[in-house]
Write a protein that holds these residues in place. Structure first.
Motif, PDB file in Angstrom:
ATOM      1  N   GLY A  62       0.852  -1.189   0.000  1.00 21.21           N
ATOM      2  CA  GLY A  62       0.000   0.000   0.000  1.00 21.21           C
ATOM      3  C   GLY A  62       0.887   1.238   0.000  1.00 21.21           C
ATOM      4  N   HIS A  63       0.502   2.256  -0.767  1.00 19.41           N
ATOM      5  CA  HIS A  63       1.346   3.465  -0.773  1.00 19.41           C
ATOM      6  C   HIS A  63       0.843   4.452   0.273  1.00 19.41           C
ATOM      7  N   ILE A  64       1.804   5.211   0.822  1.00 15.14           N
ATOM      8  CA  ILE A  64       1.487   6.151   1.899  1.00 15.14           C
ATOM      9  C   ILE A  64       1.475   7.597   1.417  1.00 15.14           C
ATOM     10  N   ASP A 109       5.851   7.303  -2.770  1.00 15.84           N
ATOM     11  CA  ASP A 109       6.058   7.718  -4.167  1.00 15.84           C
ATOM     12  C   ASP A 109       5.281   6.952  -5.222  1.00 15.84           C
ATOM     13  N   GLU A 110       4.159   6.308  -4.843  1.00 14.10           N
ATOM     14  CA  GLU A 110       3.400   5.636  -5.906  1.00 14.10           C
ATOM     15  C   GLU A 110       2.804   6.647  -6.863  1.00 14.10           C
ATOM     16  N   GLU A 111       2.489   7.838  -6.350  1.00 14.25           N
ATOM     17  CA  GLU A 111       1.782   8.827  -7.172  1.00 14.25           C
ATOM     18  C   GLU A 111       2.712   9.565  -8.143  1.00 14.25           C
ATOM     19  N   TYR A 112       4.004   9.255  -8.110  1.00  9.32           N
ATOM     20  CA  TYR A 112       4.900   9.926  -9.061  1.00  9.32           C
ATOM     21  C   TYR A 112       5.759   8.917  -9.819  1.00  9.32           C
ATOM     22  N   SER A 121      -9.408   7.221   0.402  1.00 13.86           N
ATOM     23  CA  SER A 121      -9.682   6.134  -0.526  1.00 13.86           C
ATOM     24  C   SER A 121      -8.406   5.651  -1.225  1.00 13.86           C
ATOM     25  N   ASP A 122      -7.527   6.578  -1.512  1.00 14.57           N
ATOM     26  CA  ASP A 122      -6.298   6.282  -2.296  1.00 14.57           C
ATOM     27  C   ASP A 122      -5.073   6.649  -1.479  1.00 14.57           C
ATOM     28  N   MET A 123      -4.524   5.755  -0.602  1.00 14.05           N
ATOM     29  CA  MET A 123      -5.130   4.508  -0.211  1.00 14.05           C
ATOM     30  C   MET A 123      -4.900   4.214   1.261  1.00 14.05           C
ATOM     31  N   LYS A 124      -5.202   5.233   2.068  1.00 11.84           N
ATOM     32  CA  LYS A 124      -4.927   5.085   3.500  1.00 11.84           C
ATOM     33  C   LYS A 124      -5.917   4.140   4.190  1.00 11.84           C
ATOM     34  N   LEU A 181      -3.066  -3.361  -2.683  1.00  8.93           N
ATOM     35  CA  LEU A 181      -4.378  -3.139  -2.059  1.00  8.93           C
ATOM     36  C   LEU A 181      -5.061  -1.856  -2.533  1.00  8.93           C
ATOM     37  N   GLU A 182      -4.825  -1.466  -3.777  1.00 11.61           N
ATOM     38  CA  GLU A 182      -5.537  -0.321  -4.362  1.00 11.61           C
ATOM     39  C   GLU A 182      -7.026  -0.671  -4.475  1.00 11.61           C
ATOM     40  N   GLY A 183      -7.869   0.361  -4.462  1.00 10.52           N
ATOM     41  CA  GLY A 183      -9.307   0.148  -4.458  1.00 10.52           C
ATOM     42  C   GLY A 183      -9.821  -0.627  -5.664  1.00 10.52           C
TER      43      GLY A 183
HETATM   44 ZN   LIG Z   1      -3.260   4.699  -5.317  1.00  8.56          ZN
END
Ligand SMILES: [Zn+2]
Length: 389
Positions: free
Chosen positions: A80-82, A142-145, A109-112, A168-170
């Protein structure tokens, strides 16, 4: 069977949302990834039986790797990304609000939500003791970049040797088994700079790029007509950025076009390169004055796992038993860290809770579904890890 305390799950998610953790490459100067990593690590260290380490993913940006269980069975990695995207325009992104069974806030939701579930799962497994195998939970930056977090995990994959992984993305409790990849490329046409009156001498690089764009548009129309991948649809292509010319009264010397090609499982970047190069070669063959170069940029591989892969089957079986219906198999449009884990040789699927507004002005997580997700994830962990095949 592990029971999750819904109140504690909600509180944990609220705490995570209240720590701003915007990706610093999207919002220069943001330092929240470290803060949230230290919060997660500190909380997990309070429970005996959980091994916690911070892993430097690069530039001091910390992944949290938490491990529980020492049974002789198999190892399941959770991911899971933080980090989150930015918050421009949001009224109170870091003040979590619970209303009508939803928790609102950036990252909920994305993704705490899934991150909170991973934390409670580790704690409950440690408390229960006697876990048949091992869970390696990776809370990555850094998943979002640029995904340096999961890249760092993959570089060290031999340390944990996971037998499978779940990102574990939605997915609204469905199981996603494929997503697209993408390739970036830069095309540069070269002309000849000359005063605007000197038509005998000037070569117009922008006009030449126009020919390229006409060809690319034709290719993009052809791409979406190709046989659709069952879960992610057809490949596609679009122009993204263009610049060229020096001033009004001159023939432009250069024009630069950046493009993005979305790939489907089975396609390679070599194939994409060949398609682009064929266009440039053909245009050069038609006009000796046409000069263009092609440079390939970032490549993110598409992802796919077999419908009957064991990890996919186990998640579906456990969900069917606990929720009363078998999750659908789906595919995602966007790229995810699953491609990296899969590329590192780990059978990987995507399974996660439900919410809305990832990257949007209003974001929320459905708390009932988050609780159901936790229950299925726990059952999946026991079922997968108890098998030592
Ligand atoms: Zn995500």
């Amino acid at each position: 069977m592990i029971e999750f305390d819904k109140q504690r799950l909600t509180e944990t998610l609220a705490e995570l949302v209240s720590i701003p953790s915007i990706n610093p490459d999207l919002n220069p100067g943001a330092e929240g990834e470290r803060q949230i990593a230290e919060f997660i690590a500190g909380r997990l260290r309070e429970t005996p039986g959980i091994d916690v380490e911070l892993q430097d993913a690069g530039n001091g940006r910390p992944n949290v790797i938490a491990t529980v269980g020492s049974g002789s069975g198999r190892t399941l990695m959770l991911n899971g990304h933080i980090d989150t995207v930015g918050v421009a325009g949001m009224a109170a992104p870091f003040d979590p609000v619970v209303e009508d069974g939803r928790l609102y806030g950036r990252g909920s939701s994305d993704m705490k939500g899934a991150d909170a579930v991973m934390m409670l799962l580790l704690e409950e497994i440690a408390r229960a003791g006697d876990f048949p195998g091992r869970i390696v939970a990776t809370f990555v930056v850094d998943e979002e970049y640029a995904s340096i977090g999961t890249q760092a995990v993959c570089r060290d994959i031999g340390r944990w040797k996971p037998d499978a992984a779940l990102v574990l993305e939605g997915t609204r409790l469905d199981v996603s088994i494929a997503h697209k990849g993408f390739v970036w490329a830069t095309i540069t046409t070269r002309g000849h700079a000359a005063h605007g009156s000197r038509y005998q001498k000037g070569i117009d690089a922008i006009a030449h790029m126009g020919r390229v764009i006409v060809e690319l548009e034709a290719l993009s129309k052809e791409l979406v007509q190709r046989p659709k991948h069952r879960y992610v649809g057809p490949p596609s292509l679009h122009a993204s950025l263009i610049r060229g010319g020096q001033e009004l009264s001159s023939y432009p010397e250069e024009c630069v076009l950046e493009i993005e090609r979305r790939t489907v499982p089975g396609e390679s970047d070599d194939q994409v390169h060949a398609e682009f190069q064929e266009i440039l070669d053909r245009l050069a063959g038609e006009d000796p004055q046409f000069t263009a170069t092609l440079e390939m940029g970032l490549v993110r591989e598409p992802f796919e796992i077999a419908e009957d892969a064991e990890i996919v089957q186990i998640v579906r079986d456990q969900a069917a038993e606990l929720l009363g219906h078998t999750p659908e198999l789906t595919g995602g449009m966007g790229w995810m860290d699953s491609a990296l884990l899969s590329g590192a040789g780990v059978p990987t699927a995507i399974f996660g809770p439900a919410g809305e507004g990832a990257h949007a002005l209003e974001e929320w997580s459905d708390l009932d579904i988050l609780h159901q997700f936790a229950t299925v994830l726990a059952a999946t962990s026991y079922a997968f890890c108890s098998d030592s095949r």
